[in-house]
Design an enzyme around this catalytic site. Structure first.
Site, mmCIF file in Angstrom:
data_model
loop_
_atom_site.group_PDB
_atom_site.id
_atom_site.type_symbol
_atom_site.label_atom_id
_atom_site.label_comp_id
_atom_site.label_asym_id
_atom_site.label_seq_id
_atom_site.Cartn_x
_atom_site.Cartn_y
_atom_site.Cartn_z
ATOM 1 N N GLU A 1 6.876 -8.523 -9.124
ATOM 2 C CA GLU A 1 7.096 -7.239 -8.083
ATOM 3 C C GLU A 1 7.419 -7.833 -6.555
ATOM 4 O OE1 GLU A 1 3.493 -5.724 -7.715
ATOM 5 O OE2 GLU A 1 4.635 -3.824 -7.988
ATOM 6 N N CYS B 1 3.659 1.594 -7.290
ATOM 7 C CA CYS B 1 3.918 0.886 -7.362
ATOM 8 C C CYS B 1 5.080 1.122 -9.148
ATOM 9 C CB CYS B 1 2.589 1.108 -8.369
ATOM 10 S SG CYS B 1 2.116 2.586 -8.737
ATOM 11 N N GLU C 1 -5.934 -0.007 -11.506
ATOM 12 C CA GLU C 1 -4.651 -0.325 -11.561
ATOM 13 C C GLU C 1 -3.710 -0.856 -10.733
ATOM 14 O OE1 GLU C 1 -3.411 2.517 -13.575
ATOM 15 O OE2 GLU C 1 -5.876 3.154 -13.887
ATOM 16 N N LYS D 1 -13.193 1.707 0.306
ATOM 17 C CA LYS D 1 -12.733 1.013 1.413
ATOM 18 C C LYS D 1 -11.277 1.290 1.499
ATOM 19 C CE LYS D 1 -10.813 -3.006 1.190
ATOM 20 N NZ LYS D 1 -9.875 -2.638 2.333
#
Ligand code: NAD
Length: 511
Positions: free
Chosen positions: A400, A299, A265, A190
């Site tokens: 973040e 990331c 992750e 997906k």
């Protein structure tokens, strides 16, 4: 409107809007919901890059059943043969690299130089994983008993689910799909709702290279609707997610209920330390690339730069000058350095953090504004933003942001910089600029992160090394390199007794 079929030639960019269906059991099929959604160009939202299926639970079910059926045959194809198909896919990807890079830039905004790199990463992964098909080594070892043979072999898991983010829309699916199929698994992927086209381009290539029907299935749609069906399905044996830590927690919790292998992750807040003795020109190049490459939406983006006080003023001044000079625009223009945010929500998050930083007392050195006039009118653009005099505990230095916003944190020494670097919830990447080998080795030991670069920015991973992080960045698995083979296989110990008598381990010991 055109509807892609597997055999249809790729359509040139901007030629017509593509309607892409789910790919299940080797067929292009509409979602059971009858609904679709648009994939728009973030640099010019008037352009619809593709129309995709807004799938539901039944579509996941169909895909899982197709993958389950395919697994019965695929697991018996010798691994070197499976790997040859992946090698062939690498060759095809090479031919299509430019076309797929342009599709990707239109789909998610990053500049062509970077989208070419994204496709190249899939190519590198394919070559690497093709080699693994002839390795997948397991140990043979002496048995403690006479006339007995002992070994361990790797076995595939079965049906694997992959849930991927939008920022590396071909590279990340390749990190998951290619080791999975070389190991003999079948897959349901997906892709992120903002970037399904690049995943289609990868899977189309694999299918053209000879991956049989049902081995890879794509179901497009939203995480909110497809998350539970994928992570709770009893016949899915592994889930691999790359995404935010928030979603990672949901996926990990759901996967644990049925004891699935689960690879997470997740996010990062990556520090670069610049010491007084660093090559400052090099550190500046690294900072610009690390902070503003992919519009800060990596990331591994360099989001905190911890600078020793002897060079802090000079570094800050030069970084701001360089940031202001970056050309912002549509990534299809080769002269552009930085593209848009992926969507309006991400742009709003970036701008919100600019307000947070100002309110916290950080010094806005440049940027901070949305760009929305002229050529920027129809896209999600923002100025590259640098905050100075940031305290390590400020939210802009801890959370973040995933945008082109970087924080400069002054420090006195490496000894002070290391705890600042480590004292965050995440632990993906880290970097140090110094000419002192002793300091470099201390930092390699003491930076608590999955990746450390010396004299290079926090971005730039290569596919044959472990990729992943500690703390809220993941759950201990690694993509890339042999870690991926470890994740997509299960060990089986095999004992062959040729003594023709019952031999009891630990009990029948020679006197
Ligand atoms: P996201 O977490 O919003 O979405 C990732 C994927 O999860 C998407 O496909 C989404 O549809 C799906 N999803 C959303 N809700 C779900 C749910 N409840 N159940 C199951 N799936 C669900 O992340 P994003 O915005 O696409 O990507 C950005 C994030 O990804 C950042 O945090 C970034 O740091 C992280 N990321 C990590 C790595 C890494 O390797 N560590 C690499 C790239 C991106």
């Amino acid at each position: 409107m055109a509807t892609d079929t597997l055999s249809a030639p790729m359509l040139g960019e901007a030629s017509r809007t593509r309607v892409l269906k789910n790919f299940i059991d080797g067929e292009w099929v509409e979602a059971s919901t009858g609904e679709t959604f648009e994939d728009r160009n973030p640099a010019d939202t008037r352009e619809v890059v593709g129309i995709f299926q807004k799938s539901g639970r039944q579509d996941v079910e169909d895909a899982v059943q197709a993958a389950r059926r395919a697994f019965t045959k695929w697991r018996l194809v010798p691994a070197p043969r499976r790997a040859e198909i992946v090698y062939a896919a690498a060759e095809i990807l090479l031919e299509r690299k430019e076309e797929y890079a342009r599709d990707m830039t239109r789909e998610m905004g990053k500049i062509l130089k970077e989208t070419r790199g994204d496709v190249q990463e899939a190519i590198d992964t394919a070559y690497y994983m093709a080699g693994e098909g002839r390795r997948m080594f397991g140990p043979t070892t002496p048995s403690e008993l006479p006339n007995k043979f002992a070994m361990a072999v790797r076995q595939p898991l079965g049906v694997c689910a992959m849930i991927t983010p939008w920022n590396f829309p071909m590279a990340i699916p390749s990190w998951k799909l290619l080791p999975a199929i070389v190991c003999g698994n079948t897959c349901v992927i997906k892709p992120a709702q903002d970037t399904p086209l690049s995943t289609f381009n990868l899977v189309r290539t694999l299918t053209d290279a000879g991956v049989p029907k049902g081995v890879i299935n794509i179901v497009t749609g939203f995480g909110s609707a497809l998350g539970s069906p994928l992570t709770e399905h009893p016949e899915i044996r592994a889930v691999s997610l790359t995404g935010s830590s928030e979603v990672g927690r949901i996926v990990g919790t759901a996967a644990a209920q049925s004891f699935k292998h689960c690879s997470l992750e997740l996010g990062g807040k990556n520090p670069m330390i610049v010491l007084d003795d660093a090559n400052l020109d090099l550190a500046l190049e690294g900072a610009l690339w690390g902070a503003f490459g992919t519009t800060g939406q990596r990331c591994t983006a360099t989001s905190r730069i911890i600078v020793q006080k002897g060079v802090y003023g000079q570094f800050a001044h030069r970084l701001v000058e360089r940031a202001k000079a970056l050309k912002i625009g549509n990534g299809l223009d080769e002269a552009v350095d930085m593209g848009p945010a992926i969507n309006e929500a991400q742009l709003n998050t970036d701008l919100k953090y600019v307000d947070i930083g100002k309110a916290e007392g950080a010094k806005l050195l440049c940027g901070g504004n949305r760009l929305d006039g002229g050529e920027y009118k129809h896209g999600w653009f923002m100025e590259p933003t640098v905050f100075g005099e940031v305290a390590p505990k400020m939210r802009i230095a801890q959370e973040e942001i995933f945008g082109p916003v970087v924080s400069l944190i002054p420090c006195d020494s490496l000894e002070e910089a290391i705890p600042i670097a480590n004292d965050i919830p995440y632990g993906l990447s880290s970097a140090l600029y110094t000419r002192d080998v002793n300091k470099a080795f201390s930092a390699m030991r003491d930076l608590y992160a999955g990746i450390t670069y010396i004299n290079a920015p926090t971005i730039g991973a290569e596919v044959h090394l472990p990729f992943g992080g500690v703390k809220a960045t993941g759950n201990g698995h690694r993509e890339g390199g042999i870690g991926a083979i470890d994740f997509y296989t299960e060990w089986k110990a095999v004992y062959v007794d040729y003594s023709d008598r019952l031999q009891r381990a630990q009990i029948d010991r020679p006197e």
